[in-house]
Design a protein around this motif. Structure first.
Motif, short mmCIF file in Angstrom:
data_model
loop_
_atom_site.label_atom_id
_atom_site.label_comp_id
_atom_site.label_asym_id
_atom_site.label_seq_id
_atom_site.Cartn_x
_atom_site.Cartn_y
_atom_site.Cartn_z
N GLN A 299 9.31 3.21 -3.94
CA GLN A 299 9.54 4.49 -3.28
C GLN A 299 9.87 5.57 -4.29
O GLN A 299 10.77 5.42 -5.11
N GLU A 300 9.14 6.66 -4.23
CA GLU A 300 9.38 7.82 -5.08
C GLU A 300 9.10 7.55 -6.57
O GLU A 300 9.60 8.27 -7.43
N VAL A 301 8.31 6.52 -6.89
CA VAL A 301 7.91 6.31 -8.27
C VAL A 301 7.11 7.52 -8.75
O VAL A 301 6.19 7.98 -8.07
N THR B 67 6.42 16.81 -9.70
CA THR B 67 6.01 15.42 -9.92
C THR B 67 5.14 14.94 -8.76
O THR B 67 5.27 15.40 -7.63
N LEU B 68 4.26 13.99 -9.07
CA LEU B 68 3.51 13.27 -8.05
C LEU B 68 4.21 11.94 -7.86
O LEU B 68 4.40 11.18 -8.83
N ARG B 69 4.58 11.63 -6.63
CA ARG B 69 5.40 10.46 -6.35
C ARG B 69 4.78 9.56 -5.29
O ARG B 69 4.08 10.02 -4.38
N ALA B 70 5.06 8.24 -5.41
CA ALA B 70 4.63 7.28 -4.39
C ALA B 70 5.46 7.49 -3.13
O ALA B 70 6.66 7.72 -3.19
N GLY C 164 -0.91 30.80 -9.59
CA GLY C 164 -0.12 30.54 -8.39
C GLY C 164 -0.58 29.33 -7.62
O GLY C 164 -0.56 29.32 -6.38
N LEU C 165 -1.00 28.26 -8.33
CA LEU C 165 -1.50 27.05 -7.69
C LEU C 165 -0.55 25.88 -7.90
O LEU C 165 0.28 25.89 -8.80
N GLU C 166 -0.71 24.86 -7.06
CA GLU C 166 0.04 23.61 -7.19
C GLU C 166 -0.76 22.49 -6.51
O GLU C 166 -1.67 22.76 -5.71
N PRO C 167 -0.47 21.22 -6.85
CA PRO C 167 -1.19 20.11 -6.20
C PRO C 167 -1.00 20.14 -4.69
O PRO C 167 0.10 20.38 -4.19
N GLY C 168 -2.09 19.91 -3.97
CA GLY C 168 -2.03 19.89 -2.52
C GLY C 168 -2.56 18.60 -1.95
O GLY C 168 -1.83 17.63 -1.78
N ASP D 21 0.85 -1.19 0.00
CA ASP D 21 0.00 0.00 0.00
C ASP D 21 0.89 1.24 0.00
O ASP D 21 2.00 1.23 0.55
N PHE D 22 0.40 2.34 -0.61
CA PHE D 22 1.17 3.58 -0.59
C PHE D 22 0.25 4.78 -0.78
O PHE D 22 -0.91 4.65 -1.20
N SER D 23 0.77 5.94 -0.47
CA SER D 23 0.08 7.20 -0.72
C SER D 23 0.95 8.04 -1.65
O SER D 23 1.93 7.54 -2.20
N LEU D 24 0.59 9.31 -1.81
CA LEU D 24 1.30 10.16 -2.76
C LEU D 24 1.76 11.45 -2.10
O LEU D 24 1.19 11.90 -1.10
N ARG D 25 2.77 12.04 -2.69
CA ARG D 25 3.20 13.37 -2.27
C ARG D 25 3.58 14.17 -3.52
O ARG D 25 3.89 13.60 -4.57
#
Length: 204
Positions: free
Chosen positions: A162-164, A125-128, A181-185, A114-118
């Motif tokens: 990790q970090e995929v 980038t969106l990473r595992a 001025g937005l970014e993924p949160g 299982d993993f989440s994202l950051r």
């Protein structure tokens, strides 16, 4: 024993660019509508489908890991599953074990993680991240060898996932978003995919 890895496939960014072009268009609609509905800009978001996540993770495989020349683990065919109840993602990866330690026999199994994202702002980038090993199960191995592999299960999970990078945002694809001025949160896992909520960009 040290683990080594190799990733023979290069990433393709075309699906990511098609997705993010759609994001830019959607953001344009939000901008046009904010004059009559100020709250529309409160939490703009977009969705990454399970299929797009599957494609992004799949590009990272197959991978091979060696155990000091005694055994090799080949990881392939990761299958992505959504876990909305836990707000996480899951992948089950096929594992093929071989080598002198196994007396020239091959054993099949699965790595369940299982993993989440950051969001990594430095390269957009969106990473595992935040991986949790559910188990490394091998069929037909004796108890001693299987126990030894279990000890390396967490390391395999970290090295392989990790970090995929699930996808990468670019200035061209998100020109409108960058202008605002937005970014993924916040990331929310739903039955239909991963909802990415945009927030104000962090001040350096």
């Amino acid at each position: 024993m040290n683990l080594g890895s190799r990733t023979p496939h290069e990433e393709s960014h075309c699906p990511q660019r098609r997705l993010l072009l759609g994001v830019a268009v959607s953001m344009g609609v939000l901008v046009a509508g904010c004059a009559t509905s100020p709250s529309a800009m409160a939490q703009p978001s977009y969705t990454i489908s399970a299929g797009q996540i599957q494609e992004a993770v799949g590009r990272k495989f197959p991978r091979n890991y060696g155990f000091g020349g005694l055994m090799n683990l080949a990881l392939s065919d990761p299958q992505i599953h959504l876990r909305p109840d836990q707000n996480r993602l899951n992948t089950v990866i096929a594992v093929l074990a071989s080598g002198p330690l196994l007396q020239a026999r091959n054993y099949q199994g699965a790595l369940d993680v299982d993993f989440s994202l950051r969001y990594e702002s430095s390269d957009r980038t969106l990473r595992a991240t935040d991986l949790h090993l559910n188990g490394l199960r091998m069929n037909g191995l004796n108890a001693q060898t299987e126990q030894m592999l279990q000890q390396y299960g967490s390391t395999l999970a970290q090295r392989s996932l990790q970090e995929v990078v699930l996808h990468q945002l670019t200035d061209k694809d998100l020109a409108l978003v960058n202008g605002l001025g937005l970014e993924p949160g916040k990331f929310t896992v739903t039955p239909k995919g991963l909802v990415v909520t945009l927030q104000n960009k962090a001040v350096p």
